[in-house]
Design an enzyme around this catalytic site. Structure first.
Site, PDB file in Angstrom:
ATOM      1  N   SER A   1       9.175   4.334   5.018  1.00 38.45           N
ATOM      2  CA  SER A   1      10.039   2.686   3.565  1.00 38.45           C
ATOM      3  C   SER A   1       9.467   3.295   1.857  1.00 38.45           C
ATOM      4  O   SER A   1       8.942   4.605   2.567  1.00 38.45           O
ATOM      5  CB  SER A   1       9.289   1.588   4.389  1.00 38.45           C
TER       6      SER A   1
ATOM      7  N   HIS B   1       4.781  -7.482  -0.060  1.00 41.35           N
ATOM      8  CA  HIS B   1       4.528  -8.066  -1.442  1.00 41.35           C
ATOM      9  C   HIS B   1       5.060  -8.375  -2.329  1.00 41.35           C
ATOM     10  O   HIS B   1       5.609  -7.683  -2.990  1.00 41.35           O
ATOM     11  CB  HIS B   1       3.251  -8.620  -1.328  1.00 41.35           C
TER      12      HIS B   1
ATOM     13  N   ASP C   1       0.174  -0.899   0.399  1.00 46.35           N
ATOM     14  CA  ASP C   1      -0.033  -0.203  -0.277  1.00 46.35           C
ATOM     15  C   ASP C   1       1.030   1.148  -0.287  1.00 46.35           C
ATOM     16  O   ASP C   1       2.268   1.369   0.890  1.00 46.35           O
ATOM     17  CB  ASP C   1      -0.862   0.166   1.155  1.00 46.35           C
TER      18      ASP C   1
END
Length: 264
Positions: free
Chosen positions: A227, A143, A87
């Site tokens: 991040s 992911h 996301d």
């Protein structure tokens, strides 16, 4: 208001090693649990998506690295699709030039610096890059963006400068100097480098899956605080989805493009 101000200082303060140590100690302590409701409210966390009830998290760090309920993110299954691994917000994308560089916020980034060795970079010359930024409001699990085999994993860097918009604009090349964990995947002979860039605290990228092959959407790790992900594609191997635009919000699993046969 006081809790909200303290929380923003905690998560958005320019980094220094000693400050990082203190903030990490607090955020992973049981004392920090009192800030979870304020965090959730300040950053508009979608409580209905979380795997657990808010009261079940033992620290601010535990809440920050939360998993989601199964099925709340849909991974695009179209053949050869590349999906967002997180996301995020689309911070930038474009072409890697013949000098193996690209520019973000007026800063020039060398993919030689980013990947550590020149021999790793030849395949990406003239290719494309994607910069995906995760704010404190985002889900911070990482992911796989493609179906692929892992050909190399390595860690580089020690710094942990901010990677938000101001950090990218005024920092000293944080995307290629910060601590980062790199995975290089291959799908049908085409390589994709997934550069996970840490920020805010040193060494806060945690690998949760050391498999040698991934399916699109498989969890591979998580960020602790602050991040960015940089994706690197070989020349002629990637077609960006025409719907993608600068500063777009993306969900993990959302299509950003597809891998194609490389141009001869």
């Amino acid at each position: 208001m006081l809790k909200e101000k303290f929380l923003k200082v905690l998560l958005e303060l320019p980094n220094r090693r000693f400050i990082s140590y203190l903030l990490r100690k607090f955020a992973t302590s049981k004392m920090s649990k009192v800030l979870i409701p304020t965090y959730a409210k300040t950053y508009n966390i979608r409580l209905d998506e979380m795997e657990k009830d808010m009261k079940e998290y033992h620290s601010l760090h535990d809440f920050f690295t939360r998993r989601l309920k199964e099925g709340v993110r849909t991974v695009d299954i179209e053949s050869d699709t590349v999906v967002s691994p997180v996301d995020c917000v689309v911070e930038d994308f474009g072409i890697i030039n013949e000098d193996k560089q690209f520019t973000v916020k007026g800063k020039h980034y060398s993919i030689i610096d980013m990947l550590g060795k020149e021999e790793r970079t030849h395949k990406y010359e003239g290719g494309q890059y994607f910069v995906l930024y995760l704010s404190p409001s985002h889900y911070h699990r990482i992911h796989s963006p493609i179906d692929g085999e892992v050909v190399e994993r390595f860690e580089l860097g020690t710094k942990s400068a901010p990677v938000n918009e101001l950090g990218l604009k005024y920092g000293k090349s944080p995307l290629s100097k910060n601590y980062r964990v790199v995975s290089e995947l291959v799908h049908n002979g085409q390589h994709v480098a997934v550069v996970k860039v840490g920020a805010m605290f040193v060494n806060t990228i945690h690998v949760t899956n050391e498999s040698q092959a991934f399916m699109r959407g498989d969890e591979v790790g998580y960020f602790s605080f602050g991040s960015t992900i940089v994706l690197l594609f070989e020349k002629g191997s990637f077609e960006i989805d025409p719907a993608i635009h600068y500063k777009q919000d993306l969900f993990m699993g959302q299509k950003i493009g597809k891998l194609v046969s490389k141009l001869k």
